[in-house]
Scaffold this motif. Sequence first.
Motif, PDB file in Angstrom:
ATOM      1  N   UNK A 279       0.686  -1.201  -0.013  1.00 14.98           N
ATOM      2  CA  UNK A 279       0.000  -0.002   0.117  1.00 14.98           C
ATOM      3  C   UNK A 279       0.840   1.212   0.068  1.00 14.98           C
ATOM      4  N   UNK A 280       0.356   2.333  -0.503  1.00 16.62           N
ATOM      5  CA  UNK A 280       1.013   3.579  -0.447  1.00 16.62           C
ATOM      6  C   UNK A 280       1.013   4.161   0.818  1.00 16.62           C
ATOM      7  N   UNK A 281       2.305   4.556   1.171  1.00 13.13           N
ATOM      8  CA  UNK A 281       2.294   5.061   2.699  1.00 13.13           C
ATOM      9  C   UNK A 281       2.031   6.571   2.543  1.00 13.13           C
ATOM     10  N   UNK A 282       0.749   6.957   2.310  1.00 13.68           N
ATOM     11  CA  UNK A 282       0.051   8.271   2.664  1.00 13.68           C
ATOM     12  C   UNK A 282      -1.064   8.357   3.620  1.00 13.68           C
ATOM     13  N   UNK A 283      -1.224   9.503   4.049  1.00 20.64           N
ATOM     14  CA  UNK A 283      -2.061   9.712   5.379  1.00 20.64           C
ATOM     15  C   UNK A 283      -3.343   9.226   4.793  1.00 20.64           C
ATOM     16  N   UNK A 312       0.217   1.267   9.861  1.00 22.54           N
ATOM     17  CA  UNK A 312      -0.363   0.003   9.054  1.00 22.54           C
ATOM     18  C   UNK A 312      -1.105   0.992   8.189  1.00 22.54           C
ATOM     19  N   UNK A 313      -1.180   0.556   6.770  1.00 23.39           N
ATOM     20  CA  UNK A 313      -1.796   1.189   5.856  1.00 23.39           C
ATOM     21  C   UNK A 313      -2.861   0.188   4.934  1.00 23.39           C
ATOM     22  N   UNK A 314      -4.028   0.734   4.591  1.00 23.43           N
ATOM     23  CA  UNK A 314      -5.111   0.135   3.716  1.00 23.43           C
ATOM     24  C   UNK A 314      -4.100  -0.264   2.269  1.00 23.43           C
ATOM     25  N   UNK A 315      -4.463  -1.249   1.622  1.00 28.31           N
ATOM     26  CA  UNK A 315      -4.263  -1.571   0.432  1.00 28.31           C
ATOM     27  C   UNK A 315      -5.526  -1.214  -0.447  1.00 28.31           C
ATOM     28  N   UNK A 316      -5.016  -0.439  -1.532  1.00 26.98           N
ATOM     29  CA  UNK A 316      -6.122   0.191  -2.394  1.00 26.98           C
ATOM     30  C   UNK A 316      -5.712  -0.122  -3.934  1.00 26.98           C
ATOM     31  N   UNK A 317      -4.589  -0.681  -4.260  1.00 28.26           N
ATOM     32  CA  UNK A 317      -4.550  -1.273  -5.441  1.00 28.26           C
ATOM     33  C   UNK A 317      -5.327  -2.240  -5.728  1.00 28.26           C
ATOM     34  N   UNK A 318      -5.918  -2.157  -7.090  1.00 26.97           N
ATOM     35  CA  UNK A 318      -6.890  -3.359  -7.434  1.00 26.97           C
ATOM     36  C   UNK A 318      -6.189  -4.074  -8.651  1.00 26.97           C
ATOM     37  N   UNK A 319      -6.639  -5.324  -8.674  1.00 22.53           N
ATOM     38  CA  UNK A 319      -6.168  -6.332  -9.772  1.00 22.53           C
ATOM     39  C   UNK A 319      -6.637  -5.505 -11.191  1.00 22.53           C
ATOM     40  N   UNK A 320      -5.867  -5.817 -12.350  1.00 20.78           N
ATOM     41  CA  UNK A 320      -6.271  -4.780 -13.635  1.00 20.78           C
ATOM     42  C   UNK A 320      -6.877  -5.761 -14.535  1.00 20.78           C
TER      43      UNK A 320
END
Length: 484
Positions: A279-283, A312-320
């Motif tokens: 996951x991207x480490x953004x707020x 800990x960060x949420x996963x947001x990327x989705x399968x393409x």
Amino acid sequence: MTEPTPGATSHDNRRQVLYWRLLARLLDPEEQPALEAASLAVVDDIGLPSTLLDPQVSVDSVVQRHPELAAELDGLMLTEPGPATGSPDDSSDDDGSDSDRDDRDRAAEVRRAALVSKILLNVYSLGTGPVTAEQLARWQCDAGWLERALGCAPGQLRTGRAAQGPGTGVSPTGTDSAGTTPDLSRLIPEIGPELGAIEAALVRRMRLREVLADPRLAGRLTPSMSLIEQLLRDKDNLSGVALANAKSLIRRFVDEVAEVLRTQVAQATVGALDRSIPPKRVFRNLDLDRTIWKNLTNWSPEEERLYVDRLYYRHTARKTTPQRLIVVVDQSGSMVDAMVNCTILASIFAGLPKVDVHLIAYDTRALDLTPWVHDPFETLLRTRLGGGTDGTVAMALARPKVAEPRNTVVVWISDFYEWQAEPLFESMAALHRSGAKFIPVGSVNSSGRGNVNPWFREHFKDLGTPVLSGHIRKLVHELKTFLA
């Protein structure tokens, strides 16, 4: 228990006179002089305009002349009648006797009977002969007032748009003579299809080509499913100004329906979360609850402070991987609603990222409309409504499009009264067994009504793919579930 007031019987008689006149007018358009005279006396006595008794005057015209009636008409058939608006009895106080209150309530029922009679007579007394654009527009407006009286927005029952709750969009309440509140949740949805049938009958009685050739008359037409059906059937016989006006009406209707369906699809997301990508480490991706939970061992009771070792960060990327959606629509005469709704729905899903949409329409021949799937207006202009039904020709076009079955959904919309039933079902079953998600749909119209071939219904049930019937929202839900 209080004694009935002297005026109770009088109020009941007045209400009966108004309703007897309504029934007489609906069953026989000829005037009944005694009932007309008695009804006029009642309306005058309770302070309502005499135009309420004239079937030739629209409800809109009455409200324009008497704007104070608009508030009374809204929800008129849902709420328990109270004291008549604008009557001398309105100024009652809490010290009034039970008999006085009963008298005011009965007077209000008479007033409501007059208003209800006006709306019902204008909507259900159709007359005979050709219908002009002005008459159709007036009926549509009167039908809108009936819908408002039932607690709906104008056009809602006829089109099923913006419905809320269990298919009605209204508060399922009403009153009877005993003052109880019967359940109208079953009655109100039944009114919509009946209004649609009346509207369709009026459209069929129009000299539509003559109306379309006159821009002034064409401008008075309100797009509806019935009107669009007639325009699509007759489009090859139109030219010049008439064709331009027909296209304008179709475009307006497509845009209106698309807006409603787009709202229903708005929350659709495509692709499952891909946890193989960090996951991207953004707020905005910070998982605060998980971060606190994982760091609870670092809690300092003395300092009343939590020390955080790791965020800990949420996963947001989705399968393409693109999903393929194949929509097959029966365009025979009995499936007009499906053709219009699903053409628009396909265009909306085609606008979502990573969704590969294909659209096929068929009767005894099949037509691949995929090149125009992003523009439902252009798609509808290329349809040929009517004719027989042979789904095997559509399957011949659809089957080669299923390149990756596990990643494909096939939506087949039809009443399934097929010429070659068994071969078609076998090919559908093979498609299902290959791993593709097969969704047979028997009805995707605004009313939710549909007639499906019982043979196909039973065989689809045995296959484990029951026919989806009802409102188009059900299909939207199924597609969103697959694409999520």
